[in-house]
Design a protein around this motif. Structure first.
Motif: not given
Length: 140
Positions: A57, A61, A64, A95-96
């Protein structure tokens, strides 16, 4: 909080060296490349670097994910054997992820690589011990 400077891999050639000459271990979230330089001893701190590709991303992102992985490693660093150069590469599934997942992912690949020492006895106690239960059924 970031990693102390002696714990960081910073130069691109160091990252390339680890990826070229080291071994790799992976799980769903992260790939670990580990290499022990010839002159490095067990008392030298291990150095770590974190790579997050653009596929994850935009910069917010990616940064993070990098911060999550770095903090997870920072907490585990006292248990890592000395003298290793480590490169953590985030996979698409990262990513999440939240911090708990990042911590488990980093701990898992370090354990697979067999460079993570067990926790010291007498350290922080498990929550089960705090409430008087010791895990045995039928007693109480």
């Amino acid at each position: 909080m970031s990693l102390p400077r002696p714990w960081r891999l910073q130069r691109g050639d160091a990252f390339r060296q680890v990826r070229r000459q080291g071994r790799s271990w992976s799980n769903r979230w992260v790939v670990l490349f580990a290499w022990r330089p010839g002159g490095a001893g067990g008392d030298d701190p291990s150095r770590a670097g974190f790579t997050v590709g653009r596929r994850l991303g935009k910069a917010v992102r990616r940064n993070r994910v990098r911060r999550l992985l770095a903090e997870a490693y920072r907490q585990l660093a006292p248990r890592v054997e000395g003298g290793w150069w480590l490169v953590f590469v985030a996979r698409d599934a990262a990513a999440g992820m939240d911090f708990g997942t990042a911590r488990r992912a980093v701990e898992d690949v370090l354990r697979k690589a067999r460079i993570l020492r067990p926790p010291l006895a007498g350290g922080l106690r498990d929550a089960r011990e705090d409430d008087g239960r010791d895990g045995r059924a039928g007693e109480g």
